[in-house]
Design a protein around this motif. Structure first.
Motif: not given
Length: 555
Positions: A204-228, A267-269
């Protein structure tokens, strides 16, 4: 496929692209004193004058229904005086995600940006580089793909975040995976403490949103996004495994509902949670077919090979046809009407390639998801002889041994290594190659999806050189090489496939692609481990390509 079903699929595609641009309006934005920026910041789709800047505001009250007001700033240094600022609203209709775009910046410059709430709460500071304009000496891109959260730590992103110079990160898809906590990679995740939210497979939409949020909580991924800035495209797992225009291997309508609805939710998420430019019109190709010019040095063209045109696979990944099924699979694979890009996208690509070549741009780069080269399934008996092959296969577990023996029969009958890659669509690949020849290009093709490193020298069915392919391994997703640790899978594929100059099926990491007017250099960066939070990076292999050439120089 009938004309009516094609129309239905096109309407479904239009629906799946919808990202909230036409969502209902909301009243006066509210402020929330305890709201925070727990998912970091990100930028993407850079231009000469700016980029898409992204964040997500997390309300203190999960049930909040009022929008949250915030400001954004861009400066030439961290903590410097803003050179452009603006306001925005984090709306519940978009899961409190925010995208803004500065438009007055200088070309070819690094900038820092941040968001702040009315109470003074400030986001982390991110950094991006605008696209160069005019004469450009060099460009540096990191090429990444396939990040299975329970599959391992995202150590490659720590390496990328520490780079002194990087113009953009090209993400070729499988940014998230749809499986539940007991699915793909579960055993590894349990060992290293990498669980999933939600724990079930996302539908569901709620499921996909929650999974994206879970991934975006990863500190290494956050660091790369903040870099470039990231330049992104989806592959299959942003929706479901081995997806195509009308379904997916990992979608069961009887228990998971209508595919079009699941695709639209996914795709909305995706558009809410990714730093990618939202579609502005009703053309589904417009949302993903984007051109990025790094001055007069390189043109990067992003294409889509999953949801908008792809015909159903003749065979899915991980499924080995029985001996009686091989002929039917081959017949389906070789049908001339099977599509991968679709005519609108192929025509767009040909036009943009031709324009780049006409402008004298040295490099044309394709941001493509799946491996394009011809990769033959290795016939072990032909390579090593029957006796040595029998001894090699005998070391495998019984269930794996049976699958390998079945695969060997398929390879000897003519099946390629992977029917989910371009090898499953040979007629569509030839149509693409015809477009490339008409454009006068010798492109540098980027590929992900395979969880392996590749250096491939592409040729059409007549043996004419087309270009080269840099294939990146995964950030953390396991490969066939991991599943068969005692078999030299990469070496076998290289020996069996004339187009494959190099293949490593075990290393995890990314490709650092450096472009100058004289050559393109791909450094294959391998991480020492993905099973611990800290790792060392090393150059596994380096391939150079002189400008205008179609064959690598390996160093």
């Amino acid at each position: 496929m009938s004309e009516d079903s094609m129309k239905l699929d096109r309407r479904a595609a239009l629906g799946l692209i919808g990202s909230g641009a036409a969502l209902p309006g909301i009243g006066m934005a509210a402020t929330q004193a305890a709201a925070s920026f727990v998912h970091g910041v990100a930028s993407g789709d850079p231009t000469q004058r700016g980029a898409i800047l992204w964040t997500r505001v997390t309300p203190a009250d999960p049930a909040q229904q009022a929008a949250i007001a915030l400001r954004w700033h861009v400066a030439e240094s961290a903590g410097g005086k803003p050179v452009e600022s603006g306001t925005a609203q984090a709306r519940p209709a978009r899961d409190f995600t925010v995208k803004v775009e500065p438009r007055t910046l200088k070309a070819g410059h690094d900038y820092h940006y941040w968001f702040e709430l009315a109470d003074g709460t400030q986001s982390p500071v991110g950094r991006f580089r605008t696209l160069a304009k005019g004469t450009t000496a060099d460009a540096v891109l990191a090429v990444v793909s396939c990040q299975l959260y329970p599959g391992g730590f995202f150590t490659a992103y720590d390496s990328i975040a520490a780079l002194d110079r990087i113009d953009a990160v090209v993400h070729l898809g499988d940014y998230i995976y749809e499986y539940g906590a007991d699915g793909y990679g579960a055993e590894i995740g349990q060992k290293i403490g990498r669980g999933l939210e939600p724990a079930h497979e996302i539908v569901t939409l709620a499921d996909y949103r929650t999974r994206h949020a879970h991934y975006k909580g990863d500190r290494s991924l956050q660091a790369a996004h903040a870099r470039a800035a990231f330049i992104c495209v989806w592959d299959d797992h942003e929706t479901a495994n081995d997806s195509w225009i009308g379904g997916a291997e990992n979608h069961q309508p009887a228990t998971e509902g209508d595919w079009a609805k699941r695709k639209a939710a996914a795709m909305q998420a995706y558009f809410e949670w990714m730093p990618i430019r939202d579609p502005q019109g009703n053309d589904p190709w417009e949302a993903i077919n984007r051109r990025f010019d790094f001055g007069d040095l390189a043109t990067l063209l992003m294409v889509e090979t999953r949801l908008l045109a792809r015909s159903e696979q003749a065979g899915f990944k991980g499924e080995t046809p029985g001996r009686s099924e091989v002929a039917a699979v081959l017949a389906e694979r070789n049908r001339p009407d099977r599509e991968m890009l679709g005519e609108p996208q192929r025509a767009w690509l040909e036009k943009e390639l031709a324009a780049s070549v006409k402008a004298g741009t040295p490099w044309q780069i394709l941001g493509n998801q799946v491996v394009m080269a011809r990769v033959n399934g290795p016939d072990l008996a032909k390579l090593f002889g029957a006796e040595k092959t029998a001894a090699m296969v005998a070391t495998l577990e019984p269930s794996v041994r049976a699958q390998v023996e079945l695969a060997q029969a398929g390879y000897r009958a003519g099946l390629p290594f992977n029917l989910d890659a371009w090898d499953g669509y040979p007629a569509a690949r030839e149509r693409l190659y015809q477009s490339i020849r008409r454009a006068g290009a010798h492109p540098l093709v980027l590929a992900g999806d395979s969880h392996a490193f590749w250096a491939n020298q592409l040729a059409d069915a007549q043996g004419n050189a087309i270009g080269v392919e840099f294939g990146t391994s995964s950030i953390s997703s396991p490969s066939i090489g991991d599943m068969l640790p005692k078999m030299p899978i990469g070496d076998l594929l290289q020996q069996a496939s004339p187009e494959v100059a190099f293949c490593d099926q075990r290393a995890k990491g990314y490709i650092l692609l450096t472009l100058t007017r004289e050559k393109a250099t791909g450094d294959y960066i391998a991480m020492s481990t993905i099973y611990a939070p800290k790792a060392e990076a090393r150059t596994l292999k380096r391939f150079s390509l002189p400008a205008g050439a179609t064959r690598f120089d390996a160093t």
